[in-house]
Design an enzyme around this catalytic site. Sequence first.
Site, PDB file in Angstrom:
ATOM      1  N   ASP A 128     -27.847 -23.438 -27.109  1.00 48.70           N
ATOM      2  CA  ASP A 128     -28.835 -22.488 -26.567  1.00 48.70           C
ATOM      3  C   ASP A 128     -29.558 -21.780 -27.709  1.00 48.70           C
ATOM      4  O   ASP A 128     -29.805 -20.584 -27.651  1.00 48.70           O
ATOM      5  CB  ASP A 128     -28.140 -21.473 -25.649  1.00 48.70           C
ATOM      6  CG  ASP A 128     -29.131 -20.673 -24.806  1.00 48.70           C
ATOM      7  OD1 ASP A 128     -30.266 -21.164 -24.580  1.00 48.70           O
ATOM      8  OD2 ASP A 128     -28.782 -19.556 -24.392  1.00 48.70           O
ATOM      9  N   PHE A 137     -25.937 -14.640 -18.631  1.00 48.27           N
ATOM     10  CA  PHE A 137     -24.484 -14.758 -18.545  1.00 48.27           C
ATOM     11  C   PHE A 137     -23.753 -13.420 -18.632  1.00 48.27           C
ATOM     12  O   PHE A 137     -22.540 -13.395 -18.627  1.00 48.27           O
ATOM     13  CB  PHE A 137     -23.966 -15.703 -19.634  1.00 48.27           C
ATOM     14  CG  PHE A 137     -24.411 -17.114 -19.428  1.00 48.27           C
ATOM     15  CD1 PHE A 137     -23.765 -17.942 -18.523  1.00 48.27           C
ATOM     16  CD2 PHE A 137     -25.502 -17.608 -20.107  1.00 48.27           C
ATOM     17  CE1 PHE A 137     -24.183 -19.244 -18.317  1.00 48.27           C
ATOM     18  CE2 PHE A 137     -25.918 -18.915 -19.912  1.00 48.27           C
ATOM     19  CZ  PHE A 137     -25.260 -19.730 -19.014  1.00 48.27           C
ATOM     20  N   GLY A 138     -24.477 -12.311 -18.745  1.00 45.78           N
ATOM     21  CA  GLY A 138     -23.783 -11.030 -18.779  1.00 45.78           C
ATOM     22  C   GLY A 138     -24.578  -9.943 -19.461  1.00 45.78           C
ATOM     23  O   GLY A 138     -25.756 -10.109 -19.778  1.00 45.78           O
ATOM     24  N   VAL A 167     -24.478  -6.777 -22.596  1.00 46.62           N
ATOM     25  CA  VAL A 167     -23.887  -6.392 -23.865  1.00 46.62           C
ATOM     26  C   VAL A 167     -24.073  -4.887 -24.029  1.00 46.62           C
ATOM     27  O   VAL A 167     -25.167  -4.359 -23.823  1.00 46.62           O
ATOM     28  CB  VAL A 167     -24.539  -7.140 -25.050  1.00 46.62           C
ATOM     29  CG1 VAL A 167     -23.890  -6.735 -26.372  1.00 46.62           C
ATOM     30  CG2 VAL A 167     -24.451  -8.646 -24.858  1.00 46.62           C
ATOM     31  N   GLU A 221     -29.075  -7.942 -22.229  1.00 44.62           N
ATOM     32  CA  GLU A 221     -28.740  -8.539 -20.946  1.00 44.62           C
ATOM     33  C   GLU A 221     -29.283  -9.950 -20.932  1.00 44.62           C
ATOM     34  O   GLU A 221     -30.390 -10.206 -21.398  1.00 44.62           O
ATOM     35  CB  GLU A 221     -29.359  -7.719 -19.812  1.00 44.62           C
ATOM     36  CG  GLU A 221     -28.906  -8.147 -18.448  1.00 44.62           C
ATOM     37  CD  GLU A 221     -29.281  -7.131 -17.377  1.00 44.62           C
ATOM     38  OE1 GLU A 221     -28.829  -7.330 -16.240  1.00 44.62           O
ATOM     39  OE2 GLU A 221     -30.022  -6.182 -17.665  1.00 44.62           O
ATOM     40  N   GLY A 222     -28.479 -10.859 -20.420  1.00 42.33           N
ATOM     41  CA  GLY A 222     -28.908 -12.241 -20.331  1.00 42.33           C
ATOM     42  C   GLY A 222     -28.415 -12.860 -19.048  1.00 42.33           C
ATOM     43  O   GLY A 222     -27.871 -12.170 -18.179  1.00 42.33           O
ATOM     44  N   LYS A 239     -19.536  -7.707 -24.929  1.00 48.10           N
ATOM     45  CA  LYS A 239     -20.218  -8.486 -23.890  1.00 48.10           C
ATOM     46  C   LYS A 239     -19.297  -8.641 -22.690  1.00 48.10           C
ATOM     47  O   LYS A 239     -18.121  -8.988 -22.842  1.00 48.10           O
ATOM     48  CB  LYS A 239     -20.613  -9.865 -24.434  1.00 48.10           C
ATOM     49  CG  LYS A 239     -21.421 -10.688 -23.452  1.00 48.10           C
ATOM     50  CD  LYS A 239     -21.937 -11.956 -24.108  1.00 48.10           C
ATOM     51  CE  LYS A 239     -22.890 -12.693 -23.217  1.00 48.10           C
ATOM     52  NZ  LYS A 239     -23.495 -13.838 -23.892  1.00 48.10           N
TER      53      LYS A 239
END
Length: 169
Positions: free
Chosen positions: A139, A26-27, A29, A23-24, A44
């Site tokens: 990133d 932006f979404g 996985v 989890e990040g 993702k």
Amino acid sequence: MNGESFNNCAILDDYKMHEKIGEGGFGTVHLATNRETNVQYAIKFMDMTQTLQSADDVNSIYKESNSIKKLKHKNIVELYHAFVEGKQLIMIMELAKGGELMHYVQKKGKIDEKESRKILIQIVNALQYCHSHGVVHRDLKLENIMFKDVEDCFVKVIDFGISGVCTTF
């Protein structure tokens, strides 16, 4: 002749979804298994309502994901499919389940020079390849380097979620 439009979400029917593996910002996985081949993948899901405000933003992300899909390098996680379904960008990717470089460093405490060199060379080669194809990661951090094989120190650069695509050099 009017045919039905292709339903990208039908691609997901080919996969059995398992637990969330990441989890990040932006979404999320999830681990998934292809029902026909039994090969495991990472899928993702990015909620675009939080990050994208206009059709131009959606188009930009879609173009970038298609550019990344063309990247074929042994040290870059492969993106097999990317499509927008509803308010989500869905990406079906190669699974690198050896863990993050960040966790590896934390667990080990210290990495010797030979091992560090082996890992760093792979990262630099992946970035050089990206740059030669007009893609900038933007990133790069220990959390975005995953082991494909920990025993052999084989790593993959992941998460091109905020990458940029250069059209001119």
